[in-house]
Design an enzyme around this catalytic site. Structure first.
Site, short mmCIF file in Angstrom:
data_model
loop_
_atom_site.label_atom_id
_atom_site.label_comp_id
_atom_site.label_asym_id
_atom_site.label_seq_id
_atom_site.Cartn_x
_atom_site.Cartn_y
_atom_site.Cartn_z
N ARG A 122 -26.11 41.13 0.83
CA ARG A 122 -26.54 39.98 1.55
C ARG A 122 -25.55 38.64 0.95
O ARG A 122 -26.07 37.83 0.19
CB ARG A 122 -27.98 39.56 1.50
CG ARG A 122 -28.75 40.70 2.02
CD ARG A 122 -30.27 40.39 1.81
NE ARG A 122 -30.64 39.76 3.01
CZ ARG A 122 -32.15 39.00 2.84
NH1 ARG A 122 -32.98 39.90 2.12
NH2 ARG A 122 -32.52 38.24 3.71
N ASP A 305 -36.12 42.19 12.24
CA ASP A 305 -37.50 42.44 11.38
C ASP A 305 -38.33 43.12 12.01
O ASP A 305 -39.37 43.57 11.38
CB ASP A 305 -38.11 40.95 11.00
CG ASP A 305 -36.86 40.40 10.17
OD1 ASP A 305 -36.00 40.80 9.61
OD2 ASP A 305 -37.21 39.21 10.01
N1 EPU Z 1 -24.23 37.30 6.30
C1 EPU Z 1 -23.00 37.17 5.79
N2 EPU Z 1 -22.48 36.01 4.90
C2 EPU Z 1 -23.12 35.07 4.80
C3 EPU Z 1 -24.66 34.90 5.36
C4 EPU Z 1 -25.03 36.23 6.07
O1 EPU Z 1 -21.91 37.98 6.03
O2 EPU Z 1 -23.11 34.04 4.18
C5 EPU Z 1 -24.68 38.45 6.96
C6 EPU Z 1 -25.54 39.31 6.24
O3 EPU Z 1 -24.97 40.06 5.25
C7 EPU Z 1 -26.24 39.91 7.43
C8 EPU Z 1 -26.06 39.01 8.57
O4 EPU Z 1 -25.18 38.21 8.27
O5 EPU Z 1 -25.64 41.00 7.47
C9 EPU Z 1 -27.31 38.03 8.88
O6 EPU Z 1 -27.93 37.44 7.79
P1 EPU Z 1 -28.61 36.23 7.92
O7 EPU Z 1 -28.01 35.07 7.05
O8 EPU Z 1 -28.96 35.80 9.24
O9 EPU Z 1 -30.03 36.67 7.36
P2 EPU Z 1 -30.97 35.54 5.90
O10 EPU Z 1 -30.97 34.45 6.21
O11 EPU Z 1 -30.39 36.53 4.82
C10 EPU Z 1 -33.13 35.58 7.56
C11 EPU Z 1 -34.72 36.16 7.42
C12 EPU Z 1 -34.62 37.64 7.45
C13 EPU Z 1 -33.96 37.95 8.66
C14 EPU Z 1 -32.80 37.62 8.88
C15 EPU Z 1 -32.18 37.96 10.16
C16 EPU Z 1 -35.54 34.25 6.04
C17 EPU Z 1 -35.82 33.77 4.59
N3 EPU Z 1 -34.86 35.59 6.02
O12 EPU Z 1 -32.42 36.32 6.45
O13 EPU Z 1 -36.03 37.95 7.16
O14 EPU Z 1 -34.16 39.44 8.75
O15 EPU Z 1 -32.71 36.31 8.67
O16 EPU Z 1 -32.89 37.28 11.39
O17 EPU Z 1 -35.35 33.46 6.82
C18 EPU Z 1 -37.86 39.21 6.73
O18 EPU Z 1 -38.62 38.18 6.96
O19 EPU Z 1 -38.40 40.36 6.65
C19 EPU Z 1 -36.42 39.06 6.55
C20 EPU Z 1 -35.56 39.84 5.80
#
Ligand code: EPU
Length: 420
Positions: A122, A305
């Site tokens: 992540r 999710d």
């Molecule tokens: N990614 C990158 N670089 C970055 C950021 C993301 O490569 O700088 C990639 C990640 O590795 C992943 C994708 O982009 O493959 C999506 O990541 P995103 O940043 O959207 O996810 P997140 O912010 O880490 C949030 C939710 C998650 C949910 C995801 C997708 C929060 C606190 N968490 O995570 O929620 O699955 O968006 O919608 O808002 C959950 O609630 O169980 C949960 C995991």
């Protein structure tokens, strides 16, 4: 002492259940409240572990926080630290939303690299890119994100992918930056819109949230506001799936049906009745379900999710279904647990093939992460016999009183304490 969740499957869920406030909205809005120059009141917060951890972090940083009846009153005017505590930061993903907030307040911040569910790599490169574009110096060293800026200035940021975390962090940096910021290819999830609405209620100018392009006019003084969090999209979906899984007849209240369109469409395709009226979603099913194919996508596509609880539902659908995960590299760890219950699932890279069987059989299983826990609950409700779910701490991070809610709908669910 540890707890497990014991479910005797087979009960048909029926009745009404109210959905709680959105976890992923709450965990962005709570840190954002620190940017105000006066106290904020935030209502409809879910009473979950992630919120409790954030409250502890805010108190550590010096804020005065009261939390009662799902309402938080936070006075940020006493915040006097720019370094977030390690132990608490590691317990959740959203702790790094404090980095842009503390940067805006103090011109610097040190926040340990965040924890959260293990869904494969992540990375945070897009957050770093967003903050740097606005003039911050960002270093990731010795397990922490260290940011500083003499002056933050608005700029244009193109995100390589519509990352939720990077969109939140760039928005939170942009409100403290002088001038205008434009975020291209931003995330469109409902919690992004909720964060923008909250910031605007404090006096910020954020436009376009919910589309690909978000514009922020930064540098405006922010005041405390009174705000109500949106209902939880994923809890709503989990309850919809649980109702369908038990051949149930359930009305979910306090929901936003338009947030659920991707799931509703798939449930309809499976032969489930989905009715919508204002903030109510009615799910009715005779338990005879057709197989389908799903592919996770960013909003408004099928949410990653919900792919885990959906996989449990597909275990007894007629025929062969496929689930393709496009967001996270490793979100199929729960499959091994479903197999303990007799599920016929094979994983090929990012696709799982689920062959429908007659019924699942209760077994001891583990919630390997939050939504894997939701999958185990759905499976346990459908299964013959008793399912005992370990790893309850994951489930409690994101689902408020889930056992209580299911019991009121007629499920045989019990929390069992082990040891002293
Ligand atoms: N990614 C990158 N670089 C970055 C950021 C993301 O490569 O700088 C990639 C990640 O590795 C992943 C994708 O982009 O493959 C999506 O990541 P995103 O940043 O959207 O996810 P997140 O912010 O880490 C949030 C939710 C998650 C949910 C995801 C997708 C929060 C606190 N968490 O995570 O929620 O699955 O968006 O919608 O808002 C959950 O609630 O169980 C949960 C995991």
């Amino acid at each position: 002492m540890y707890e497990t969740l014991c479910i005797r499957g087979g009960a048909r869920l029926s009745g009404e259940v109210a959905v709680s406030g959105g976890k992923n909205a709450a965990v962005a809005i709570i840190p954002a409240a620190l940017l105000a120059h006066s106290p904020c009141v935030i209502e409809n917060l879910p009473n979950i572990e992630d919120v409790h951890v954030l409250i502890k972090m805010l108190r550590y940083l010096g804020a005065e926080v009261e939390f009662e009846n799902n309402t938080m009153r936070v006075d940020p005017t006493t915040v006097d630290k720019y370094m977030a505590p390690y132990e608490l930061s590691r317990m959740m993903r959203a702790s790094y939303y404090l980095a842009p907030v503390l940067l805006g307040l103090f011109g610097r911040a040190v926040v340990p690299l965040p924890g959260g569910c293990d869904l494969g790599a992540r990375p945070i490169d897009q957050t770093i890119k967003g903050m740097m574009a606005l003039g911050a110096d960002v270093k990731v060293e010795r397990g922490a994100i260290t940011v500083s800026a003499v002056e933050l200035c608005g700029s244009e940021v193109y995100l390589d992918m519509p990352s939720v975390g990077a969109t939140v962090n760039t928005m939170l940096t942009a409100v403290s930056a002088k001038g205008n910021t434009i975020i291209y290819n931003g995330a469109k999830e409902p919690h992004i819109v909720d964060l923008a609405n909250f910031l605007n209620s404090m006096g910020a100018r954020v436009k376009g949230a919910g589309t690909d392009v978000i514009r922020v006019q930064g540098g405006r003084p922010l005041r405390g506001s009174n705000y109500m969090i949106i209902p939880d999209q994923i809890e709503t979906g989990t309850l919809m799936i649980a109702a369908a899984a038990t051949g149930g007849d359930v009305v979910i209240t306090g929901a936003i049906p338009t947030h659920m369109e991707a799931l509703s469409a798939k449930l309809l395709e499976m032969g489930v009745f989905v009715g919508e009226e204002d903030d109510r979603i009615h799910i009715r099913s005779d338990g005879n379900l057709r197989s389908i194919n799903i592919k996770t996508q960013v909003y408004p596509g099928f949410p990653t999710d919900l792919q885990q609880p959906m996989a449990a539902l597909l275990c007894t659908a007629n025929g062969s279904s496929t689930i393709t995960e496009t967001i996270f590299e490793s979100r199929f760890r729960y499959v091994e647990e479903l197999k303990r219950m007799g599920a016929d699932i094979r994983v090929f890279g990012r696709t799982a093939v689920v062959d429908g069987i007659d019924r699942l059989i209760g077994a001891p299983v583990t919630a390997t992460d939050l939504r894997a826990g939701a999958a185990m609950i759905v499976a346990g409700l459908m299964a013959e016999g008793i399912t005992e779910i370990s790893g309850l701490n994951y489930i409690m991070r994101g689902y408020e009183d889930i056992d209580d809610k299911l019991r009121k709908l007629g499920a045989n669910v019990e929390r069992v304490r082990h040891g002293r």
